[in-house]
Design a protein around this motif. Structure first.
Motif: not given
Length: 541
Positions: A355-371
């Motif tokens: 996954k070159d260029g990615s910083v990973g996936r959000p932690l399990f206890n983090v709720e997020f949206r891309v808006v």
């Protein structure tokens, strides 16, 4: 009567039970001291300190703080390099309900004074390295009632640290705390405005530390057949930075010994070999400095099991080089920000290269949206701002309700990071919202141009900013650092961009620098690039 328990003793039991229910930094250290009293917790220079000794010293310091008039909610300023005393102060303040305000040691005296005054610091502890600075700004700090020097020659109005510590008893202070109380105010860098103090609680820090433990346990080892080694972390990230603070808490939660030192490539290599260090976090620029050291191959680095990085973009070429230089180390990337208690996204070893260029996936206890700008969710692959909620979310900015309200607009914390998410849920940082350039109505992401420029064989580093343009609104300017011994022209750099990017994205201006200005954690300081030419580059809000 035999077997009777006094009301005072019953009260003590109730206090013990209530404190044990809370996620408190001081209680965490005390628990380690009770469970593993003789286990080494801290290694600093020639001192090796067990959890029992550390907790005893912290208790003395905490009671010393109370004797000095420090009360719950009072702020304590710290100006010093990474050292064991800083660790002791953090936990002592936590035990009495005070608030730690660690100050970036790379700031100017004027900037340091602003933070201490804004935070209403009642006490200032500092190292001898900053004695002249403190003497210079002392008259500008009306709220500071006492000054404590942790090393060097004590004199005048400065108290000695060990004498101050000796005034307190080695027992836990009788202060009742809640885990949602603020324990740190970490000041984030300002752009045009002043730095803002992010208020973080005991619970913020411990919950996020536990979340990182959970996520990293799912990261596959580099080589499963390697023999077991007792975990040992090298703590180099500055303790005035949230990543350094969270690292301390994580190590306390996991009972992992910390080797405290400042960054020096040669000393770091010596320490890895001597202490059999298993975990090391460095920003990409530091990893290069370590691997480029002429004596690198003289040292045994086989103990390292995790090579962690963050705070700046990293290319797959650099990841591969780390894997080659540290043959037993797995990769690990952390991404986040101060207001979310450091980490929101994590890249596991098994995904780091694919996954070159990615910083990973959000932690399990983090709720997020891309808006988008209207707070509507964007589609997979589209660029939007990532917004967050969760138990790691800070309480707000100290004495700054306007900025706090703005940050939580719409019921989510606005990070200012422009990202896209792929179909597997991996996050790719496109740019900081404040670094996005708008030219002729087109959105230009500085990170895209920077990522291209560093692939040029003559370019070592690059940074992109927007500058005013009378026709298009903004134009692209590139700051370029060349590889040693290489030469290039501005025209050559622009042509390279034209061959690989849309024409409107090309730099209109190119300036060559010997190095890029960086923060203590390795981040490029674009605000310093903007103020180099104030008539061209007005600072961004």
């Amino acid at each position: 009567m035999k077997g009777m328990i006094s009301m005072e003793r019953i009260g003590d039991f109730a206090f013990e039970v209530e404190m044990s229910r809370q996620l408190l930094l001081g209680e965490m250290l005390a628990r380690n001291a009770r469970k593993c009293p003789d286990v080494e917790g801290v290694i600093f220079k020639d001192r090796r300190i067990t959890y029992r000794e550390l907790d005893e010293r912290v208790n003395r310091l905490a009671n010393g703080l109370l004797r000095a008039g420090i009360r719950m909610g009072d702020s304590i300023g710290l100006i010093m390099e990474n050292r064991r005393e800083m660790l002791e102060i953090f936990f002592a303040a936590a035990k009495v309900g005070a608030v730690n305000v660690p100050v970036n040691t790379r700031l100017s005296p004027r900037e340091m004074a602003y933070i201490l005054n804004n935070a209403d610091a009642k006490l200032l502890l500092f190292s001898g390295r900053f004695s002249e600075t403190i003497a210079r700004i002392k008259c500008e700090l009306p709220s500071v009632g006492a000054y404590v020097l942790v090393d060097g020659q004590v004199g005048g109005t400065f108290q000695g640290y060990e004498n101050f510590l000796a005034t307190g008893l080695p027992i836990r202070p009788d202060v009742r705390l809640q885990d949602d109380q603020v324990v740190f105010i970490i000041y984030t860098a300002g752009t045009t405005g002043k730095p803002k103090g992010a208020m973080l609680t005991h619970k913020n820090l411990i919950v996020n530390a536990m979340a990182i433990m959970q996520e990293t346990s799912l990261s596959l080892p580099r080589r499963a057949e390697l023999p077991f080694l007792v975990q040992k972390v090298m703590s180099i990230t500055p303790f005035f930075h949230i990543a350094g603070v969270l690292g301390i808490v994580k190590n306390m939660v996991t009972l992992t010994p910390m080797v405290i030192m400042e960054f020096d490539p040669l000393e770091l290599l010596k320490m890895i070999e001597r202490e059999r260090v298993t975990f090391l976090f460095l920003v990409p620029a530091m990893w290069h400095m370590v691997m480029d050291h002429p004596d690198f191959k003289k040292y045994d680095v086989s103990s390292l099991r995790t090579a962690a990085y963050g705070a700046d973009r990293i290319q797959n070429d650099t990841k591969k080089r780390i894997l080659e230089a540290f043959p037993n180390a797995a990769l690990y990337e952390a991404f986040g920000q101060t207001e979310m208690t450091a980490n929101t996204v994590l890249m596991k070893h098994q995904d780091a290269l694919r996954k070159d260029g990615s910083v990973g996936r959000p932690l399990f206890n983090v709720e997020f949206r891309v808006v988008d700008d209207e707070m509507n969710d964007v589609s997979v692959g589209e660029v939007g701002e990532i917004v967050y909620r969760g138990p790691g979310l800070f309480k707000g900015y100290y004495k700054n309700p306007k900025e706090t309200e703005k940050a939580f607009e719409g019921g989510w914390f606005h990070s200012g990071d422009l990202v896209r998410q792929d179909s597997e849920g991996f996050i790719y940082v496109v740019d900081r919202e404040k670094d996005m350039i708008i030219s002729g109505g087109e959105n230009i992401y500085s990170a895209e141009i920077e990522a291209l420029l560093v692939t040029h064989p003559k370019i070592k580093e690059a940074a992109i900013i927007g500058v005013p343009d009378p026709k298009w609104g903004e134009a692209v300017k590139a700051f370029v650092v060349l590889e040693p011994g290489r030469e290039a022209t501005a025209e050559e750099i622009v042509q390279f961009c034209l061959e690989n990017l849309a024409r409107f994205k090309r730099p209109k201006f190119v300036e060559f620098l010997p190095c890029l200005p960086r923060s203590a954690t390795g981040k490029i300081l674009k605000r310093e690039l903007r103020i180099r030419q104030p008539h061209l580059c007005p600072p961004r809000a």
